[in-house]
Design a protein around this motif. Structure first.
Motif, PDB file in Angstrom:
ATOM      1  N   ARG A 154       1.013  -1.084   0.181  1.00 15.89           N
ATOM      2  CA  ARG A 154      -0.099   0.074  -0.065  1.00 15.89           C
ATOM      3  C   ARG A 154       0.785   1.169   0.140  1.00 15.89           C
ATOM      4  O   ARG A 154       2.147   1.178   0.473  1.00 15.89           O
ATOM      5  N   HIS A 155       0.367   2.263  -0.450  1.00 16.61           N
ATOM      6  CA  HIS A 155       1.207   3.726  -0.736  1.00 16.61           C
ATOM      7  C   HIS A 155       0.276   4.834  -0.342  1.00 16.61           C
ATOM      8  O   HIS A 155      -0.898   4.772  -0.277  1.00 16.61           O
ATOM      9  N   CYS A 156       1.094   5.792   0.044  1.00 10.98           N
ATOM     10  CA  CYS A 156       0.392   7.359   0.203  1.00 10.98           C
ATOM     11  C   CYS A 156       1.374   8.083   0.158  1.00 10.98           C
ATOM     12  O   CYS A 156       2.519   7.690  -0.147  1.00 10.98           O
ATOM     13  N   ALA A 157       0.921   9.476   0.047  1.00 14.70           N
ATOM     14  CA  ALA A 157       2.032  10.347   0.056  1.00 14.70           C
ATOM     15  C   ALA A 157       1.442  11.707   0.794  1.00 14.70           C
ATOM     16  O   ALA A 157      -0.015  11.848   1.076  1.00 14.70           O
ATOM     17  N   ILE A 158       2.595  12.421   1.105  1.00 13.81           N
ATOM     18  CA  ILE A 158       2.084  13.695   2.061  1.00 13.81           C
ATOM     19  C   ILE A 158       2.668  14.973   1.318  1.00 13.81           C
ATOM     20  O   ILE A 158       3.870  14.680   0.913  1.00 13.81           O
ATOM     21  N   ALA A 159       2.124  15.894   1.159  1.00 15.78           N
ATOM     22  CA  ALA A 159       2.860  17.022   0.458  1.00 15.78           C
ATOM     23  C   ALA A 159       1.827  18.393   0.997  1.00 15.78           C
ATOM     24  O   ALA A 159       0.914  18.240   1.472  1.00 15.78           O
ATOM     25  N   TRP A 160       2.612  19.306   0.677  1.00 21.60           N
ATOM     26  CA  TRP A 160       2.100  20.701   1.334  1.00 21.60           C
ATOM     27  C   TRP A 160       2.503  21.730   0.393  1.00 21.60           C
ATOM     28  O   TRP A 160       3.660  21.745  -0.367  1.00 21.60           O
ATOM     29  N   GLY A 161       1.790  23.083   0.125  1.00 20.72           N
ATOM     30  CA  GLY A 161       1.867  24.135  -0.489  1.00 20.72           C
ATOM     31  C   GLY A 161       1.417  25.306   0.000  1.00 20.72           C
ATOM     32  O   GLY A 161       0.302  25.189   0.653  1.00 20.72           O
ATOM     33  N   HIS A 162       1.819  26.419  -0.199  1.00 21.81           N
ATOM     34  CA  HIS A 162       1.185  27.636   0.059  1.00 21.81           C
ATOM     35  C   HIS A 162       0.633  28.315  -1.254  1.00 21.81           C
ATOM     36  O   HIS A 162       0.806  28.134  -2.194  1.00 21.81           O
ATOM     37  N   GLY A 163      -0.634  28.969  -1.027  1.00 24.29           N
ATOM     38  CA  GLY A 163      -1.683  29.450  -1.814  1.00 24.29           C
ATOM     39  C   GLY A 163      -2.171  28.581  -2.884  1.00 24.29           C
ATOM     40  O   GLY A 163      -1.831  27.401  -2.727  1.00 24.29           O
ATOM     41  N   GLU A 164      -2.641  29.193  -3.677  1.00 20.28           N
ATOM     42  CA  GLU A 164      -3.398  28.332  -4.851  1.00 20.28           C
ATOM     43  C   GLU A 164      -2.739  27.385  -5.764  1.00 20.28           C
ATOM     44  O   GLU A 164      -2.627  26.147  -5.968  1.00 20.28           O
ATOM     45  N   THR A 165      -1.272  28.079  -6.272  1.00 27.20           N
ATOM     46  CA  THR A 165      -0.586  27.242  -7.035  1.00 27.20           C
ATOM     47  C   THR A 165       0.254  26.265  -6.168  1.00 27.20           C
ATOM     48  O   THR A 165       0.314  25.097  -6.545  1.00 27.20           O
ATOM     49  N   GLY A 166       0.680  26.508  -5.027  1.00 25.74           N
ATOM     50  CA  GLY A 166       1.271  25.531  -4.279  1.00 25.74           C
ATOM     51  C   GLY A 166       0.373  24.166  -3.756  1.00 25.74           C
ATOM     52  O   GLY A 166       0.967  23.182  -3.558  1.00 25.74           O
ATOM     53  N   GLU A 167      -0.915  24.877  -3.344  1.00 21.94           N
ATOM     54  CA  GLU A 167      -1.834  23.747  -3.012  1.00 21.94           C
ATOM     55  C   GLU A 167      -2.091  22.952  -4.416  1.00 21.94           C
ATOM     56  O   GLU A 167      -2.264  21.676  -3.955  1.00 21.94           O
ATOM     57  N   TYR A 168      -2.567  23.344  -5.668  1.00 21.91           N
ATOM     58  CA  TYR A 168      -2.419  22.455  -6.801  1.00 21.91           C
ATOM     59  C   TYR A 168      -1.299  21.472  -6.823  1.00 21.91           C
ATOM     60  O   TYR A 168      -1.597  20.348  -6.918  1.00 21.91           O
ATOM     61  N   GLU A 169      -0.052  22.091  -6.714  1.00 20.62           N
ATOM     62  CA  GLU A 169       1.252  21.236  -6.767  1.00 20.62           C
ATOM     63  C   GLU A 169       1.085  20.072  -5.464  1.00 20.62           C
ATOM     64  O   GLU A 169       1.399  18.833  -6.080  1.00 20.62           O
ATOM     65  N   ALA A 170       0.676  20.376  -4.359  1.00 20.88           N
ATOM     66  CA  ALA A 170       0.621  19.464  -3.433  1.00 20.88           C
ATOM     67  C   ALA A 170      -0.422  18.198  -3.596  1.00 20.88           C
ATOM     68  O   ALA A 170      -0.172  17.291  -3.546  1.00 20.88           O
ATOM     69  N   TRP A 171      -1.497  18.947  -4.316  1.00 19.73           N
ATOM     70  CA  TRP A 171      -2.731  18.110  -4.437  1.00 19.73           C
ATOM     71  C   TRP A 171      -2.190  16.936  -5.481  1.00 19.73           C
ATOM     72  O   TRP A 171      -2.546  15.779  -5.559  1.00 19.73           O
ATOM     73  N   THR A 172      -1.467  17.403  -6.584  1.00 28.50           N
ATOM     74  CA  THR A 172      -0.977  16.451  -7.633  1.00 28.50           C
ATOM     75  C   THR A 172      -0.216  15.540  -7.075  1.00 28.50           C
ATOM     76  O   THR A 172       0.198  14.568  -7.527  1.00 28.50           O
ATOM     77  N   ALA A 173       0.896  16.179  -6.207  1.00 29.86           N
ATOM     78  CA  ALA A 173       1.795  15.213  -5.568  1.00 29.86           C
ATOM     79  C   ALA A 173       1.305  13.972  -4.913  1.00 29.86           C
ATOM     80  O   ALA A 173       2.001  13.052  -4.948  1.00 29.86           O
ATOM     81  N   VAL A 174       0.287  14.231  -4.136  1.00 27.82           N
ATOM     82  CA  VAL A 174      -0.518  13.085  -3.400  1.00 27.82           C
ATOM     83  C   VAL A 174      -1.099  11.988  -4.353  1.00 27.82           C
ATOM     84  O   VAL A 174      -1.438  10.871  -4.197  1.00 27.82           O
TER      85      VAL A 174
END
Length: 185
Positions: A154-174
């Motif tokens: 099983r796998h998972c991912a954890i990511a974070w970002g600031h602002g709208e662009t950072g949130e989108y990048e974090a969302w795609t990272a997980v």
């Protein structure tokens, strides 16, 4: 570090496991922290299952992590549970995408996502989940049972970002796959 965890802007992300309704010891038998960050952990056989976990950075900015957990089943067993949780007092909410289950945690202008495949995801209702500690927050997966000789990942991912662009990048990272996490090792 006594147990596998990752530091995030929303607090530590903790990893918990149970086999056959019994919680694994929080401290693994072997725990190594590589220079690039993350961890490699292994527990002694528990309930007929060997559990190992590898956590590696998946993004150059070091705010994205991938985790692969391997369950090597030596004896047939009941449910196997794996959960990632962050401080339950932090505001959080469920998020979904095609084939993705995730929870977003908001902390000090940063959004932290914990995500993984939606197959086998458990919603950790207190009446259902007694093996993993309460409060029952976080994102987890349940394997209903396994036969001797099976190896399950099983796998998972954890990511974070600031602002709208950072949130989108974090969302795609997980929204990732096991092979992409393994490639980052």
């Amino acid at each position: 570090m006594l147990r596998p965890s990752l530091t995030t802007p929303a607090g530590p992300a903790l990893f918990e496991f149970a086999v056959g309704g019994v919680l694994l010891p929080r401290k693994p038998h072997n725990l190594h922290n590589p220079p690039h960050g993350g961890f490699v952990a292994a527990w002694l056989p528990f309930g007929g299952v060997r559990v190992g976990a590898v956590c590696v950075p998946t993004r150059p900015s070091r705010n994205g992590w991938g985790v692969v957990v391997t369950f090597a089943v030596e004896e047939a067993c009941g449910p196997i549970d794996f959960r990632v949780r962050i401080d339950p007092s932090i505001e959080s909410g469920w998020c979904t995408g095609q084939g993705l289950a995730a929870i977003a945690y908001g902390a000090s202008g940063v959004t932290v996502y914990v995500g993984g495949p939606d197959e086998g995801v458990a919603n950790w209702l207190p009446a259902v989940d007694r093996a993993l500690p309460v409060p029952v927050t976080g994102l987890g997966w349940r394997i209903t049972g396994a036969a001797a000789g099976e190896t399950i990942e099983r796998h998972c991912a954890i990511a974070w970002g600031h602002g709208e662009t950072g949130e989108y990048e974090a969302w795609t990272a997980v929204d990732t796959r096991v092979d992409l996490i393994r490639r980052a090792q």
